[in-house]
Each structure stands twice: as C-alpha cells, then as structure tokens.
Design an enzyme around this catalytic site. Sequence first.
Site, PDB file in Angstrom:
ATOM      1  N   ALA A 117      91.974  39.296 -64.549  1.00  0.00           N
ATOM      2  CA  ALA A 117      91.952  40.627 -63.936  1.00  0.00           C
ATOM      3  C   ALA A 117      90.715  40.821 -63.050  1.00  0.00           C
ATOM      4  CB  ALA A 117      92.011  41.689 -65.021  1.00  0.00           C
ATOM      5  N   HIS A 118      90.633  41.987 -62.436  1.00  0.00           N
ATOM      6  CA  HIS A 118      89.527  42.294 -61.513  1.00  0.00           C
ATOM      7  C   HIS A 118      88.161  42.271 -62.199  1.00  0.00           C
ATOM      8  CE1 HIS A 118      90.950  46.783 -62.002  1.00  0.00           C
ATOM      9  NE2 HIS A 118      90.917  46.174 -63.140  1.00  0.00           N
ATOM     10  N   ASN A 119      87.199  41.711 -61.476  1.00  0.00           N
ATOM     11  CA  ASN A 119      85.794  41.723 -61.887  1.00  0.00           C
ATOM     12  C   ASN A 119      85.513  40.911 -63.141  1.00  0.00           C
ATOM     13  OD1 ASN A 119      86.318  44.683 -60.526  1.00  0.00           O
ATOM     14  ND2 ASN A 119      84.372  43.770 -59.932  1.00  0.00           N
ATOM     15  N   THR A 179      87.520  45.251 -57.949  1.00  0.00           N
ATOM     16  CA  THR A 179      87.667  46.602 -57.405  1.00  0.00           C
ATOM     17  C   THR A 179      86.543  46.802 -56.394  1.00  0.00           C
ATOM     18  OG1 THR A 179      88.460  47.311 -59.564  1.00  0.00           O
ATOM     19  CG2 THR A 179      87.836  49.042 -58.018  1.00  0.00           C
TER      20      THR A 179
END
Lengths: 346, 346, 346
Positions: A234-236, A215
């Site tokens: 997933a993100h991060n 993000t």
Amino acid sequence: MKLKELAQWIGGTVVGDGEVEIHSVASIEDAKEGEITFIANPKYLSKLNQTRASAVIVSPEVIPGEKHLLCVKNPYLAFAKILTLFTQKPYQSKGIDSNAWVSPTAQLGEDLTVYPFVYIGDRCHIGDRVTLYPGVYVGEDSSIGEDSILHTNVSIYPGMTIGKRVILHSGVVVGSDGFGYAKEGGKNFKVPQVGKVEIEDDVEIGSNTSIDRGTLGNTIIRRGVKIDNLVQIAHNVLIGEDSIIVAQVGISGSTKLGSNVTLAGQVGLTGHLQIGDNVMIGAQSGVAQDVPANQAVTGSPAMPHREFLRMIMTMPKVPEMRKRLTEMEKRLNRIEEKISLDKEEK
Amino acid sequence: MKLKELAQWIGGTVVGDGEVEIHSVASIEDAKEGEITFIANPKYLSKLNQTRASAVIVSPEVIPGEKHLLCVKNPYLAFAKILTLFTQKPYQSKGIDSNAWVSPTAQLGEDLTVYPFVYIGDRCHIGDRVTLYPGVYVGEDSSIGEDSILHTNVSIYPGMTIGKRVILHSGVVVGSDGFGYAKEGGKNFKVPQVGKVEIEDDVEIGSNTSIDRGTLGNTIIRRGVKIDNLVQIAHNVLIGEDSIIVAQVGISGSTKLGSNVTLAGQVGLTGHLQIGDNVMIGAQSGVAQDVPANQAVTGSPAMPHREFLRMIMTMPKVPEMRKRLTEMEKRLNRIEEKISLDKEEK
Amino acid sequence: MKLKELAQWIGGTVVGDGEVEIHSVASIEDAKEGEITFIANPKYLSKLNQTRASAVIVSPEVIPGEKHLLCVKNPYLAFAKILTLFTQKPYQSKGIDSNAWVSPTAQLGEDLTVYPFVYIGDRCHIGDRVTLYPGVYVGEDSSIGEDSILHTNVSIYPGMTIGKRVILHSGVVVGSDGFGYAKEGGKNFKVPQVGKVEIEDDVEIGSNTSIDRGTLGNTIIRRGVKIDNLVQIAHNVLIGEDSIIVAQVGISGSTKLGSNVTLAGQVGLTGHLQIGDNVMIGAQSGVAQDVPANQAVTGSPAMPHREFLRMIMTMPKVPEMRKRLTEMEKRLNRIEEKISLDKEEK
C-alpha cells in the site's frame, strides 16, 4: 567442467573423483550421468545413493558413500551458483523494435532491448542494457536503472524510480493510486495520491504484484528486497534492505519494515506499524501491532512463535476441556452437598 | 493562496496569521515553509510544534501553540480537498493515437485520450473525455461513461457497462468468466457464463483486481464503491453504494452487500450471503453466514467484534487453562478419596 | 426447441406439457415466458411456483405443481448443458491481424484468430483454431494446443507448453520465475529458475492468476484442472487431474496435489507437501502437513473438518470457561480448607 574445477570455483572440497565431467545441473530425482545435483535438506539424504547424478553437492558432515561429493558449508548456495554458471547467457541487445512507441524526449541508454508494443513516455530515463518485454508501459518522467528487466505487461506509472538490476515479472504494477478516501456525508471523497514509488537496486518482484504510490511522500522498496507474486504493497510503505516478502502478503499503508525481514505467505499487516530488523512473521499471520527487532511471531492476531505453537496444540482440545469442566462442576456440587450433609449429620 | 482563503474555501477557522502564503501540501514530517499539513489522528499531536509547515489543519479541540492553525471539523477531509485544489490539473485531450486499434463501428465521444496499443471493439460506446492508457482492451458492445480513466492493461470483456467518472487501475479485469462447473462423472463440465458486469458511476478499482461476469444476470458494482488492489469479485455478486472493499478481499458467487459496507483487508465471504447496510467486517475474517445491517463482525468464522476481542484475549491462555484443569482434577480426586476415607473411618 | 426435445437431448423426463417452446435460459428470478430455469438447491424450491419461467429443471423427487418440469438426476449439470446448447456459437476464425507481431519462425495452425498487439515469439507452435486476444504474449519456443483461448494480456514465458482446449483468462501469467534465493552473507542470491510449466488439455485458469516455472523440472497442471482468479502456483507444484482451485489460493513450492482435489478460497499450502486424491480443504485453511487421500480438512493449522467444527463451536466459550475455572478453584480452596478444618476439629 571437471568436478574439481567446480569445487575450486565454489570454494569446496571434492570427496571422490575430481576428474568427473559435469555439464549441467538437475534435481536429485531427474539427474543423469554428467549432471550434478544437491542435498540441502538432511531429510533427502536417503536419496544420495539412488540418484544417477555424477556428483552431489552436500554439506561437509555427510558421510561419503559411492557418489562423488562436492562438500561445501552451504550446499544450496553452491547449487545456485553452479546453476547460474551453467545457465546464464551473456546479455545480447535486440535493439528497439519499430513497433514500440518511444517518446522523442526519452533519454535512452545503450544496448537496449525494447520489444514491440512497449510504451516509453516523455522524459523517461532508460539505463544501458535494459530489457522491456512486450506490453511494458513506462509512464512519463520515470527512470529505469541499467541492466533491469521488465517482463511483459509491467506498468510503471508516471514519475516512478526503478534501480539497477531490478527484475519485474509480468503484470507488476508500480505506482497505482493508494487507497485513500475521506468520508463526506456518507460518500467517499478521493484523497489525491501524488507521491511516488522508489525501487532500489537488485530488487525482484513477482508477477501480478501491486505497489501503490505514496499519498504524499514515497513508497520505498530498498536494495535487495525480493517480493513474490500477487503481493499488495500500500501507499507509503517502506520495506528495508534484503527483506523477503512471500506470495499474497498484504501490507497496509505507512507500515515500515526494517531490513532482513521475512513475511511468509498470505500474511497481512495493518497500517502505520513498525516492524524491526530481522523479524520473521509466519504464514497467514495477521499483525496489528509493532514487532520489535529479531522476533519471530505467528498467528492472527500475531504472538511470539513459541506461544503460538503451544496455543494451537491445545486449541483442538477445547471441546474436551469444556466437557471436563462440566464434569468437575458436577463433582464439586456433589462434594459440597456431601460436606454440608455431613455437617448436618453431625 | 493565503491561509485565510483556504479557510474560507474549506469552511474552517484560522487560529494565527491568515495572511500566511501556502503553495502546497506535505506530510507532517516532510513539510517545509510555505506548505500546509494536517493532523487527523490525535496520536500525532505531539508533532504539531516540530513540523516546519507554515500551517496545520487540525480539529477545533486542538490547543493553539506557535503554529498557524486551520481548524475544521474533519481535518482529513479538509486536507483531501486542499490537496485536490493544489494538485488537480484540468483535463486535456491528447486525441486518439494512430497506434490504437479502433473499430469503425465504435461510437466515440469528444475530447478522448486514447494511447497507443489500445483496442476498442465493435459497437462500443466511449463517452466524452475518457482516457484509455496503453494496452487497454474494450471488448465489443461495451460502454464506458464520460470522464472515466482506464489505466494501462485494463481488460473489459465484451458487453460490459462502465459508468461515468470511473477509475480502473492497471491490470483490472472486468468480465472474466465466473468459476462455475457441474460435475459429470468426475470431470468438470463448464457452466457457460453469459451474464455481464455493470459498474456504476464514481467507482474506483485498484490494480490487478478481478471482477467476474454473471453466470446468468449481472455482477453489479453500485455508485461510489471503492475497491482496492488484488480483490476477487465472483459472478453475480452485488456491492451496494459507497461500500469500501480493502485489498485482497475475496467475495464468492451471488453474495449481496448492502450500501456503505466496509470489508477490511484479506476478508473472505462465501457465496449466496446477504450482508446488510453499514456492516463492517474486520481484516482476515471468514464469513459464512448472513450479517444483519449495522453490525461489526470479525474472525474466521466471523462473530460480533466485541466477542471476537474477548475470545482472542483468552486464546493464548488455553494451554495454561488446560494445566489448571488437570491440577484441579487431581485435587478433586484427593478430596473425594479423603471424604470416602473419612466416611469409612466413621 | 420444445421441452420434450430438451428432455430427450439431456436424458430427462417431462412432467407437464412437452410441447412448450423454450428459447433461452434464465435465473429463477429473472426468467420470463419461453425460458427455462433450474432448481439445484432444495432451499430454493419455494420459488418453484413463483417463477415466470415456462419450465423448470428439477430433480425427480420434486412434487409437481403448476409448472412444467424437466426432471433429471443432476439438474445443475442439465442446466449447464442446456445453457451451452442455447449460447454456444460455432467458432469463426478472424485471421491474423496485421497489427500482431508474429515471428517468421513460428509454426501456425489453421483458422487462427490473432488480434492486434499479440506477440508470437520464435519457433512457437500455435495449434488450429487458437484465439489470442489483444496483448497476449507467447514467448519463444512455447506451444499452444488447438482450440485454446488466451484472453487479453495473458503472458506465456518462453518454453512453456499449453494443451488443447485450454482457456486462460486475462492477466494470467504462465512461467514467471519461482521465488528462490540462497542467503549469502545476509544478501539474497537468486537461484536461476530454468524449469518450465506444462498445462495439459481442458484446463481453465482465472484472471490474474500466476503460475511460476520450475527451478529445475516443471510445474505441472494436469488435464481438466480448473483454477479460479488470483491464485498463486509456485515452482514445481503439481496439480492432479480434475482438481478445483478456488480464488486466492496459494500453493508453495514443490507441493503435489492428487487428482480431484478441491481447495476452497484463500487456502494456503506450505511447500513440499503431498495432498492425496479427492482431498477437500476448507476456505482460508493453512496446511503445513501432508493430507492423505479422501480427507476433508479445515482450519489454520488444518485438522479433520469435523474436529474443526467442534473446535470453532467452543472457541467463543473460552472466556466463559476461564471464569468457570477460576470460580471452581475458589470452591476447591474452600472445600480443602473446610476438610482440613473438619479434621482439626476432630
């Protein structure tokens, strides 16, 4: 090559005839004369004298029989190295096909292999000896380190960083938007996903695996990580060095894995977790809490592996336990009745 | 922009200096001077005074300290909106690349961006300002609404309908055949899949997700639905408005979801179910029965979430319970023996 | 066609007017005059008199009402066959598009359909009437049997074998490297994956499914197997004839399935297992042990299906059982105390 040459190269010992000629590697069932095979799992030792292989890679404890043996501490590793020796071909550049689309502002290394229908965006850096198979997309401002191989239809969104000697199998997506929405009056307002993905050197990623961009900040896959097919990152997320992520695992946003972590198939991790170094998580586990370093956990929800084994052993006994419970209650009732009767009698 | 301008734009209140200049957004750990960050989860409040951000978006309950604060009821939504403000670029058409293949019978909107190696089939309708990245395939008789973005290697089978402002990430497949076979003497006879997929406006779908066409009738994804990566949507499924489907979920054929449903990661739903509005289903759950509106269920098989929590708390105690049970049976035996002995004695 | 003609063609009996004209097939809810529908599941029998269909395919036990009926032993199969009759179009070759890349050493059959942006490598064999959609990659030395259809962005790694009448949906990957590494001082040494994939005749594989090549030897998908979307098939797996593998299943390395096996959605199998003929494995099961032929198992870990049903019925009762257990212990304590008191009294 002669068996004794292989032994020397791999650092092992020949038991039997070192002059035997070996020209390839095969499984214990399929091996023929002139081929070497291996036994890494003691459960297959019974096949040692049945194989038609000319030689067998085994661990030093194996009792010699009719077969010529190559004894090493880690037979599976020796097998992998000998197989590499027999099958690895030197890299040959095929050049850049005229049916590829390459931005004039891309910086291209030497000795590339770029197939038809590849797209290389503006200002990309492509390292020496990189191979891009048909349908690969490298979005603008991305970089691919030298000797990396991107198989067919791999998608690298703009601005991503891929290290050296990385292998991405067909259909891998690097940099799709993380799954982030803020509720606004019952509707889902999209949170822009403006971070990147960094994939370090010597990473391999299986087919149709998805890795989302951060993000803010980056999703990071550290050096030497191996990821299987159809995995969701997933993100991060951060995956520490040399970790192993088996097929169909899902890792939710902002979860951080230490180094040398093993996630078995179909494991799910919720978001914002810390998973310590050397943690092993059993297949199909669901993890919703941090796991300290050096632990083995299994289950959904996950618990220490031994506790899990004890639990699942008794699980199918619960219906019977319930019957015993009801039976005991009846006996208790009878006894209590009896005692109070006895009392009254007295 | 000044902090007070952001506050005005977002409908919040400044606590501190509204003249502070903000030029971008960053995470609480990475933020530097001139940047704004946010705290949506109270568990991160301890980081409020450690961040180097010039301002922090918080909820009104937060007690002010040294930091300049932007107080709003929903800090995460405010963050999303400010991030959008700072990062969103105006759409710029790149035109239709000459390496794309576009049917002469396709109806094309204005200001398109069509990259190389895109295929647009006969009689397609492509709305204004649609972006089709390399490797996108739009089968004949399909339509894509205006302002939609189809990332690399998205496949739209013939005859599908995609709404406006839809985002499909790389590798999404819309319209593959549903999985339907009739047994005929031990063999599987293919049931033709001749229905369509309808994706309404403002839907976003994550990378490598598969959505099958209906057998007869359509698979329908309603307005505002957000679907994560690697999700399986079978034939004739209906997903109601504003629902959230997290990564690696699988929904079997003909199951209907109400609006505002949330399916957490790796959930599986069997076929022909009715899932009511606002239902929430916990990660890795397996659902084989209808779920009425407004319920939260978890587990495999799924049960009310509170019941699930009670159950999993006691699960690991079952081995110990079994020992206690055996122990109690022994005590009961002794007591019964004793009582009958007592009797005999009498 | 007239209803009596359909009945004759399918081997069924008309109850009602055989002269009724039928021109297409629809679901029981959507059917209009001139259309035929079906009821395969008795639970939908109540809809028989509500449908506007001109005729309904039912099993012979159904009691006739106002509707014209086509009675057959297997209504679902009859529906599938009639739907095929009404919807199947004769194959028409579209030729080889000039935007495809076809090796001069490839051997091409007759009447092919090869779309733009297809890649056919050196020495490939492509059978008659094969359809290759945009973005399909057929690596060198691979062969595709006649009448097969490879949808968009299917990747066939070099050296693979695909049978006749095979359907591969978009994003299928055949031949990515198996997931094999040998540990060497904490690092993962890649085991070369030099085996192949063999897919026999009449196989259908769903979108975004991954099938890895063997390490040594081959991964084999036998005749008539049907695989759904997003399935993971690891190296050296064998799937027996006519087996059904539902979406998001994962099968680990070297596991062998018999013929006519059914794996429901999201099942996971560990490696080196033997699964017998006709085995059925329930959704989300985790299987770590061999399963003999003709068994139905469910659960993680898997157990006989009936045992599983008994277990999950009592699972949610465990918290209550624990309370009962504690309650009984108290009663036991009181009784034992009482008895010893009684004794002392005496």
